[in-house]
Design a protein around this motif. Structure first.
Motif, PDB file in Angstrom:
ATOM      1  N   LEU A  74       0.831  -1.204   0.000  1.00 13.94           N
ATOM      2  CA  LEU A  74       0.000   0.000   0.000  1.00 13.94           C
ATOM      3  C   LEU A  74       0.863   1.250   0.000  1.00 13.94           C
ATOM      4  O   LEU A  74       1.886   1.320   0.693  1.00 13.94           O
ATOM      5  N   ARG A  75       0.419   2.244  -0.753  1.00 19.34           N
ATOM      6  CA  ARG A  75       1.034   3.559  -0.715  1.00 19.34           C
ATOM      7  C   ARG A  75       0.771   4.228   0.639  1.00 19.34           C
ATOM      8  O   ARG A  75      -0.233   3.947   1.292  1.00 19.34           O
ATOM      9  N   PHE A  76       1.674   5.118   1.025  1.00 19.68           N
ATOM     10  CA  PHE A  76       1.541   5.972   2.207  1.00 19.68           C
ATOM     11  C   PHE A  76       1.680   5.210   3.536  1.00 19.68           C
ATOM     12  O   PHE A  76       1.693   5.813   4.592  1.00 19.68           O
ATOM     13  N   LEU A  77       1.774   3.881   3.479  1.00 16.93           N
ATOM     14  CA  LEU A  77       1.805   3.097   4.715  1.00 16.93           C
ATOM     15  C   LEU A  77       3.120   3.286   5.472  1.00 16.93           C
ATOM     16  O   LEU A  77       3.152   3.196   6.701  1.00 16.93           O
ATOM     17  N   ASP A  78       4.211   3.546   4.758  1.00 14.64           N
ATOM     18  CA  ASP A  78       5.495   3.756   5.427  1.00 14.64           C
ATOM     19  C   ASP A  78       5.426   4.955   6.371  1.00 14.64           C
ATOM     20  O   ASP A  78       6.015   4.951   7.461  1.00 14.64           O
ATOM     21  N   PHE A  79       4.687   5.996   5.965  1.00 15.32           N
ATOM     22  CA  PHE A  79       4.506   7.163   6.834  1.00 15.32           C
ATOM     23  C   PHE A  79       3.751   6.783   8.101  1.00 15.32           C
ATOM     24  O   PHE A  79       4.119   7.192   9.206  1.00 15.32           O
ATOM     25  N   LEU A  80       2.723   5.978   7.962  1.00 11.06           N
ATOM     26  CA  LEU A  80       1.884   5.616   9.098  1.00 11.06           C
ATOM     27  C   LEU A  80       2.650   4.835  10.155  1.00 11.06           C
ATOM     28  O   LEU A  80       2.525   5.112  11.350  1.00 11.06           O
ATOM     29  N   ILE A  81       3.435   3.846   9.742  1.00 11.28           N
ATOM     30  CA  ILE A  81       4.033   2.941  10.728  1.00 11.28           C
ATOM     31  C   ILE A  81       5.452   3.322  11.124  1.00 11.28           C
ATOM     32  O   ILE A  81       6.118   2.580  11.845  1.00 11.28           O
ATOM     33  N   HIS A  82       5.905   4.506  10.695  1.00 12.88           N
ATOM     34  CA  HIS A  82       7.217   4.993  11.133  1.00 12.88           C
ATOM     35  C   HIS A  82       7.135   5.419  12.602  1.00 12.88           C
ATOM     36  O   HIS A  82       6.217   6.116  13.008  1.00 12.88           O
ATOM     37  N   GLU A  83       8.097   4.965  13.392  1.00 10.98           N
ATOM     38  CA  GLU A  83       8.167   5.308  14.824  1.00 10.98           C
ATOM     39  C   GLU A  83       6.842   5.057  15.550  1.00 10.98           C
ATOM     40  O   GLU A  83       6.220   5.975  16.092  1.00 10.98           O
ATOM     41  N   PRO A  84       6.382   3.825  15.569  1.00 10.48           N
ATOM     42  CA  PRO A  84       5.124   3.503  16.268  1.00 10.48           C
ATOM     43  C   PRO A  84       5.296   3.593  17.781  1.00 10.48           C
ATOM     44  O   PRO A  84       6.427   3.768  18.288  1.00 10.48           O
ATOM     45  N   VAL A  85       4.189   3.475  18.498  1.00 12.94           N
ATOM     46  CA  VAL A  85       4.221   3.587  19.959  1.00 12.94           C
ATOM     47  C   VAL A  85       3.696   2.289  20.572  1.00 12.94           C
ATOM     48  O   VAL A  85       2.936   1.550  19.951  1.00 12.94           O
ATOM     49  N   ARG A  86       4.086   2.037  21.811  1.00 14.57           N
ATOM     50  CA  ARG A  86       3.632   0.852  22.525  1.00 14.57           C
ATOM     51  C   ARG A  86       2.559   1.256  23.528  1.00 14.57           C
ATOM     52  O   ARG A  86       2.709   2.240  24.254  1.00 14.57           O
ATOM     53  N   THR A  87       1.483   0.508  23.542  1.00 14.73           N
ATOM     54  CA  THR A  87       0.404   0.780  24.480  1.00 14.73           C
ATOM     55  C   THR A  87      -0.290  -0.541  24.808  1.00 14.73           C
ATOM     56  O   THR A  87       0.246  -1.612  24.521  1.00 14.73           O
ATOM     57  N   VAL A  88      -1.452  -0.465  25.412  1.00 13.54           N
ATOM     58  CA  VAL A  88      -2.159  -1.670  25.833  1.00 13.54           C
ATOM     59  C   VAL A  88      -3.604  -1.622  25.370  1.00 13.54           C
ATOM     60  O   VAL A  88      -4.277  -0.589  25.496  1.00 13.54           O
ATOM     61  N   MET A  89      -4.076  -2.729  24.809  1.00 17.54           N
ATOM     62  CA  MET A  89      -5.483  -2.888  24.481  1.00 17.54           C
ATOM     63  C   MET A  89      -6.216  -3.358  25.728  1.00 17.54           C
ATOM     64  O   MET A  89      -5.747  -4.260  26.437  1.00 17.54           O
ATOM     65  N   LEU A  90      -7.364  -2.754  26.018  1.00 21.02           N
ATOM     66  CA  LEU A  90      -8.104  -3.058  27.245  1.00 21.02           C
ATOM     67  C   LEU A  90      -8.956  -4.310  27.062  1.00 21.02           C
ATOM     68  O   LEU A  90     -10.174  -4.262  26.911  1.00 21.02           O
ATOM     69  N   HIS A  91      -8.264  -5.434  27.100  1.00 28.40           N
ATOM     70  CA  HIS A  91      -8.898  -6.750  26.909  1.00 28.40           C
ATOM     71  C   HIS A  91      -8.319  -7.723  27.931  1.00 28.40           C
ATOM     72  O   HIS A  91      -7.094  -7.800  28.084  1.00 28.40           O
ATOM     73  N   ARG A  92      -9.193  -8.408  28.662  1.00 27.39           N
ATOM     74  CA  ARG A  92      -8.782  -9.350  29.701  1.00 27.39           C
ATOM     75  C   ARG A  92      -7.823  -8.667  30.679  1.00 27.39           C
ATOM     76  O   ARG A  92      -8.192  -7.689  31.310  1.00 27.39           O
ATOM     77  N   SER A  93      -6.584  -9.145  30.777  1.00 25.45           N
ATOM     78  CA  SER A  93      -5.634  -8.516  31.705  1.00 25.45           C
ATOM     79  C   SER A  93      -4.743  -7.496  31.017  1.00 25.45           C
ATOM     80  O   SER A  93      -3.714  -7.086  31.552  1.00 25.45           O
ATOM     81  N   GLY A  94      -5.158  -7.062  29.819  1.00 26.05           N
ATOM     82  CA  GLY A  94      -4.373  -6.088  29.062  1.00 26.05           C
ATOM     83  C   GLY A  94      -3.520  -6.791  28.022  1.00 26.05           C
ATOM     84  O   GLY A  94      -2.822  -7.760  28.328  1.00 26.05           O
ATOM     85  N   VAL A  95      -3.574  -6.314  26.789  1.00 34.19           N
ATOM     86  CA  VAL A  95      -2.812  -6.901  25.692  1.00 34.19           C
ATOM     87  C   VAL A  95      -1.818  -5.865  25.182  1.00 34.19           C
ATOM     88  O   VAL A  95      -2.222  -4.860  24.584  1.00 34.19           O
ATOM     89  N   PRO A  96      -0.513  -6.064  25.406  1.00 34.15           N
ATOM     90  CA  PRO A  96       0.477  -5.113  24.883  1.00 34.15           C
ATOM     91  C   PRO A  96       0.469  -5.113  23.357  1.00 34.15           C
ATOM     92  O   PRO A  96       0.490  -6.178  22.729  1.00 34.15           O
ATOM     93  N   VAL A  97       0.410  -3.928  22.763  1.00 33.59           N
ATOM     94  CA  VAL A  97       0.377  -3.812  21.305  1.00 33.59           C
ATOM     95  C   VAL A  97       1.297  -2.684  20.866  1.00 33.59           C
ATOM     96  O   VAL A  97       1.667  -1.801  21.646  1.00 33.59           O
TER      97      VAL A  97
END
Length: 364
Positions: free
Chosen positions: A233-256
């Motif tokens: 996909l075009r433009f996707l390199d911009f989106l996923i450059h330098e991503p961040v780590r956080t948690v999805m609020l599911h069960r005991s928390g899912v690191p993503v």
């Protein structure tokens, strides 16, 4: 745009840190237990799992202090998981933060446990957007959070160089729902970039395309994705450059790992302008511009205008096609949202002393 109370923001930050710590504290699933087994007068540690069937894995002699220390660490992680479930419950029920539906949560959890984020893939799309409520400490409306799929992105250069892979992706998906099947790619039926279950819930793998447009209709084999290919996909390199780590609020928390919210907002403006004109494209476009406007407001109320301005400036300087897409995406917003978004973006640019040539045309 309402922020959540400081106490809940602090609680979410604690959840993130503890979830990330837990991923490094044990190699053994919290669903199992260590059992001490006597064999010919000596005690040995085994790790026992009872679901889906009872299995035992040898660990080592009980008198080995290093192994015993790992057993104790596992007990602490299990106890901590119970506490983390309480934190997640408080954040969703009392603070009103967004949580995924259970099936989506289970899918992302299974992929994360299999190692997809450790292998530097990024969760994108609406499922990623759901995590920004906690990450930014704001309340996001439910209409912007609904989805029937989960998308993951990875650079081909990463996938081909890390010399490691997920387990077979079908095994991972079948651990959640045995009805998942690969969807043959239209132009290359030997490969699959999408996987669908009986209810038509889809998992898709994507990769940036910075080369010729002739690759856009081809599936890219991804060595690290357990047999899955990825859609360029075009433009996707911009989106996923330098991503961040956080948690999805599911069960005991899912690191993503997810895109930074400022890049997500600008990217949504761009992709909204490129959606097809059919009914499905119109629905996706509406969600794109809604999510973009919400994140622009959220970044304003949480005092992150510098980051927003830097993301906009980078995209704007990538060339005429990028500038036209951003401009068109803004003009697709309802007038009130567009006026608010443009004002915030201009304030953001001013905060870093940036004056983008032609940006004011977006107000028209």
């Amino acid at each position: 745009m309402k922020t959540i109370d400081l106490a809940y923001r602090t609680m979410f930050a604690e959840l993130v840190q503890r979830c990330l710590d837990a991923t490094f504290e044990t190699e053994f699933s919290i669903e199992g237990n260590f059992v001490r087994v006597p064999v010919k007068g000596r005690d040995y540690w085994y790790f026992e799992v009872t679901r889906p069937k009872k299995t035992r894995k040898y660990v080592g002699p009980a008198e080995d202090p290093e192994i015993t220390q790992r057993v104790e660490a596992h007990k602490e992680v299990k106890q901590d998981k119970r506490a983390l479930r309480k934190l997640v419950s408080t954040l969703t029920r009392e603070a009103g933060l967004a949580a995924p539906n259970r099936f989506t949560g289970d899918i992302v959890d299974a992929m994360g446990t299999a190692g997809i984020f450790r292998l530097r893939a990024v969760l994108i799309g609406t499922v990623a957007f759901q995590t920004y409520a906690g990450y930014l400490g704001v309340k996001l409306p439910g209409a912007a959070l609904q989805t029937g799929d989960a998308d993951f992105a990875q650079h081909y250069s990463v996938s081909s160089s890390i010399e490691e892979s997920l387990p077979p992706v079908m095994d991972i998906l079948h651990s959640v729902d045995p009805s998942f099947r690969p969807v043959p790619h239209l132009s290359d039926p030997k490969h699959s970039t999408q996987f669908e279950n009986a209810t038509r819930y889809r998992i898709e793998f994507l990769t940036p395309n910075r080369g010729s447009d002739e690759y856009l209709d081809q599936a890219t084999p991804m060595p690290a994705l357990g047999g899955a290919a990825a859609q360029p996909l075009r433009f996707l390199d911009f989106l996923i450059h330098e991503p961040v780590r956080t948690v999805m609020l599911h069960r005991s928390g899912v690191p993503v790992t997810v895109p930074s919210p400022e890049r997500f907002a600008i990217h949504k403006l761009i992709v909204a302008s490129r959606r097809r004109s059919d009914a499905a494209g119109a629905a996706k476009r509406e969600k794109d511009i809604l999510q973009a406007s919400l994140l622009i407001k959220a970044l304003d109320v949480t005092h992150r205008l510098d980051e927003l301005a830097e993301a906009l400036t980078e995209a704007w300087h990538r060339g005429p096609a990028w500038r036209a897409a951003i401009d068109k995406g803004l003009k697709m917003m309802p007038k009130k949202n567009r006026d608010t978004s443009v004002t915030i973006l201009q304030q953001a640019l001013a905060s870093i002393g940036e004056d983008l040539d032609g940006f004011r045309l977006s107000e028209g």
